[in-house]
Design a protein around this motif. Structure first.
Motif, PDB file in Angstrom:
ATOM      1  N   GLN A  62       0.890  -1.243   0.279  1.00  0.00           N
ATOM      2  CA  GLN A  62      -0.156  -0.084  -0.175  1.00  0.00           C
ATOM      3  C   GLN A  62       0.785   1.291  -0.182  1.00  0.00           C
ATOM      4  OE1 GLN A  62      -2.388   1.083   3.558  1.00  0.00           O
ATOM      5  NE2 GLN A  62      -3.908   0.858   2.225  1.00  0.00           N
ATOM      6  N   ILE A  63       0.661   2.248  -0.972  1.00  0.00           N
ATOM      7  CA  ILE A  63       1.486   3.396  -1.209  1.00  0.00           C
ATOM      8  C   ILE A  63       0.821   4.566  -0.808  1.00  0.00           C
ATOM      9  CG2 ILE A  63       3.281   2.191  -2.667  1.00  0.00           C
ATOM     10  CD1 ILE A  63       1.863   3.665  -5.074  1.00  0.00           C
ATOM     11  N   GLU A  64       1.364   5.586  -0.608  1.00  0.00           N
ATOM     12  CA  GLU A  64       0.781   7.039  -0.292  1.00  0.00           C
ATOM     13  C   GLU A  64       0.219   7.346  -1.481  1.00  0.00           C
ATOM     14  OE1 GLU A  64      -0.675  10.116   1.745  1.00  0.00           O
ATOM     15  OE2 GLU A  64       0.540  10.501   0.385  1.00  0.00           O
ATOM     16  N   ARG A  65      -0.972   8.223  -1.571  1.00  0.00           N
ATOM     17  CA  ARG A  65      -1.350   8.857  -2.810  1.00  0.00           C
ATOM     18  C   ARG A  65      -0.473   9.812  -3.499  1.00  0.00           C
ATOM     19  NH1 ARG A  65      -2.329  13.950  -1.301  1.00  0.00           N
ATOM     20  NH2 ARG A  65      -2.817  14.440  -3.318  1.00  0.00           N
ATOM     21  N   THR A  66       0.343  10.443  -2.649  1.00  0.00           N
ATOM     22  CA  THR A  66       1.452  11.514  -3.483  1.00  0.00           C
ATOM     23  C   THR A  66       2.473  10.874  -4.341  1.00  0.00           C
ATOM     24  OG1 THR A  66       2.485  11.254  -1.383  1.00  0.00           O
ATOM     25  CG2 THR A  66       1.180  13.426  -1.662  1.00  0.00           C
ATOM     26  N   VAL A  67       2.405   9.512  -4.140  1.00  0.00           N
ATOM     27  CA  VAL A  67       3.456   8.991  -5.015  1.00  0.00           C
ATOM     28  C   VAL A  67       2.802   7.965  -5.905  1.00  0.00           C
ATOM     29  CG1 VAL A  67       5.652   9.185  -3.502  1.00  0.00           C
ATOM     30  CG2 VAL A  67       4.033   7.018  -3.195  1.00  0.00           C
ATOM     31  N   ILE A  78       0.671  -2.060  -7.922  1.00  0.00           N
ATOM     32  CA  ILE A  78       0.300  -1.739  -6.635  1.00  0.00           C
ATOM     33  C   ILE A  78      -1.168  -2.216  -6.239  1.00  0.00           C
ATOM     34  CG2 ILE A  78       0.066   0.153  -5.001  1.00  0.00           C
ATOM     35  CD1 ILE A  78       3.100  -0.483  -5.807  1.00  0.00           C
ATOM     36  N   GLY A  79      -1.305  -2.646  -5.031  1.00  0.00           N
ATOM     37  CA  GLY A  79      -2.433  -3.520  -4.490  1.00  0.00           C
ATOM     38  C   GLY A  79      -3.381  -2.207  -3.809  1.00  0.00           C
ATOM     39  N   SER A  80      -2.882  -1.243  -3.136  1.00  0.00           N
ATOM     40  CA  SER A  80      -3.663  -0.307  -2.381  1.00  0.00           C
ATOM     41  C   SER A  80      -2.906   0.976  -2.355  1.00  0.00           C
ATOM     42  CB  SER A  80      -3.943  -1.057  -1.178  1.00  0.00           C
ATOM     43  OG  SER A  80      -4.691  -0.128  -0.359  1.00  0.00           O
ATOM     44  N   VAL A  81      -3.814   1.990  -2.094  1.00  0.00           N
ATOM     45  CA  VAL A  81      -3.132   3.483  -1.975  1.00  0.00           C
ATOM     46  C   VAL A  81      -4.001   3.930  -0.851  1.00  0.00           C
ATOM     47  CG1 VAL A  81      -3.228   5.790  -3.041  1.00  0.00           C
ATOM     48  CG2 VAL A  81      -3.089   3.624  -4.343  1.00  0.00           C
ATOM     49  N   LEU A  82      -3.284   4.749  -0.060  1.00  0.00           N
ATOM     50  CA  LEU A  82      -3.880   5.183   1.172  1.00  0.00           C
ATOM     51  C   LEU A  82      -3.574   7.066   1.249  1.00  0.00           C
ATOM     52  CD1 LEU A  82      -1.980   5.251   4.374  1.00  0.00           C
ATOM     53  CD2 LEU A  82      -0.798   4.763   2.484  1.00  0.00           C
ATOM     54  N   SER A  83      -4.452   7.648   2.027  1.00  0.00           N
ATOM     55  CA  SER A  83      -4.330   9.126   2.338  1.00  0.00           C
ATOM     56  C   SER A  83      -3.553   8.900   3.608  1.00  0.00           C
ATOM     57  CB  SER A  83      -5.486   9.808   2.155  1.00  0.00           C
ATOM     58  OG  SER A  83      -5.969  10.078   1.056  1.00  0.00           O
ATOM     59  N   GLY A  84      -2.399   9.184   3.694  1.00  0.00           N
ATOM     60  CA  GLY A  84      -1.474   9.237   5.096  1.00  0.00           C
ATOM     61  C   GLY A  84      -2.302  10.441   5.834  1.00  0.00           C
TER      62      GLY A  84
END
Ligand SMILES: *[C@@H]1O[C@H](CO)[C@@H](O)[C@H](O)[C@H]1NC(C)=O
Ligand SMILES: *[C@@H]1O[C@H](CO)[C@@H](O)[C@H](O)[C@H]1NC(C)=O
Length: 327
Positions: A62-67, A78-84
């Motif tokens: 899971q990576i951050e939305r900005t990247v 990539i399986g998932s994205v988050l808003s930190g």
């Protein structure tokens, strides 16, 4: 592989929710894993057999939305994205801005060879100092409706820490010092996810397009650290651990919580992100939790002191402990 299958099991449930409409349209000749009429086990086996090692690894990240650029989404599967924390598409972003952002990232995820939708996760509910489970359930329902309307199917809530020391700076995130109240407050889970049909008790559950996957956190003992030092060491015997800090998880798992987030803190000097006995041995094997276990933000980096000392070791220790998705 066993661990990965369980994680993918949940990803597939999301697939069904996210692209159900598209699936119905293209049944003829479509791969088995895309056919919602096939049994879940058959869909998982079919998908696993098609996936390369790179695709499997990407799906566990899971990576951050900005990247999360379209190229990164496509090239690394990539399986998932988050808003930190506080990471938003724009200050005071409109619902439309959120929808557009999610759609943009999703388009890239769906354009990969297997077309598996990514799961966007967000911190949505924090600290409700009330002791009315039914009100909390309604707060969960309202939150789910608003979050899901933006295309986001996953909220990092609730925090079911039992705050055992008022000096702990995150007491505001905890429902109570009393585990019985924390147990009652897990009613927010069926609020967010929907009520579990009885025949599916214990299995992760998201009840349709106005609901989101919940996340019970932070597993386990986060509110019991020495002198209330945040993210520190919980020194405790097994009566205390299983009688005070674990009961919230008994309820959460029974109510079908879809995911569990691991705590930065340690239990008796062993970092939870490397704690195989509690994550795999207890949560997955004993409690039969069938959803996926997600790390906290750079949680595996912090297995070592100082953090990120040996990242290959951290990945090895974290995945071996039972973490299914790394952020
Ligand atoms: C707990 O806090 C102390 C003091 O800041 C620190 O030295 C120690 O490494 C921490 N332990 C853990 C497990 O985080
Ligand atoms: C990092 O961890 C790996 C895996 O445990 C180990 O083989 C390697 O020697 C470690 N590297 C260093 C620099 O400690």
């Amino acid at each position: 592989m066993g661990t990965l299958s369980k994680a993918l099991c949940l990803l597939l449930l999301f697939c069904t929710l996210a692209v159900a409409a598209a699936d119905v349209a293209d049944t003829g000749g479509a791969p088995k894993y895309k056919d919602p009429k096939q049994p879940l086990g058959a869909r998982i086996r079919d998908l696993m057999n098609r996936m390369t090692l790179q695709e499997k690894i990407g799906q566990m990240v899971q990576i951050e939305r900005t990247v999360a650029t379209p190229d990164v989404m496509k090239n690394y599967f990539i399986g998932s994205v988050l808003s930190g924390g506080g990471s938003v598409p724009a200050p005071k972003a409109t619902p439309e801005a959120w929808v557009n952002m999610v759609n943009e990232i999703q388009k890239a995820a769906l354009s990969t060879r297997l077309g598996i939708p990514m799961i966007y996760g967000i911190d949505a509910v924090h600290g409700h100092n009330n002791v009315d489970p039914m009100l909390l359930k309604r707060i969960g329902e309202a939150t789910a409706l608003e979050v899901r309307a933006t295309g986001i199917p996953y909220a990092f809530a609730p925090c079911i820490a039992v705050c055992r020391d008022p000096r702990w700076g995150r007491c505001y995130e905890s429902y109570s010092e009393d585990y019985r109240i924390v147990q009652e407050m897990t009613e927010i889970i069926p609020g967010l996810q929907g009520d579990l049909p009885t025949e599916r008790r214990g299995v992760p559950f998201v009840g349709g397009k106005s609901k989101v996957a919940a996340c019970a956190k932070h597993f386990v003992g986060d509110g019991g650290t020495v002198r209330g030092i945040d993210e520190n060491n919980t020194v405790i015997d097994s009566n205390g651990l299983f009688g005070i800090h674990m009961p919230g998880y008994y309820k959460a798992v029974n109510k079908g919580v879809a995911t569990v987030m691991v705590s930065y803190s340690a239990v008796n000097d062993l970092r939870m992100h490397a704690n195989k006995e509690l994550v795999t041995g207890f949560l997955k094997d004993k409690l039969k939790f069938r959803g996926f276990v997600i790390s906290d933000w750079q949680g595996i980096d912090r297995i070592t002191n100082p953090p990120h000392l040996n990242y290959s070791y951290s990945v090895y220790a974290g995945i071996s402990a039972g973490i299914d998705m790394v952020k």
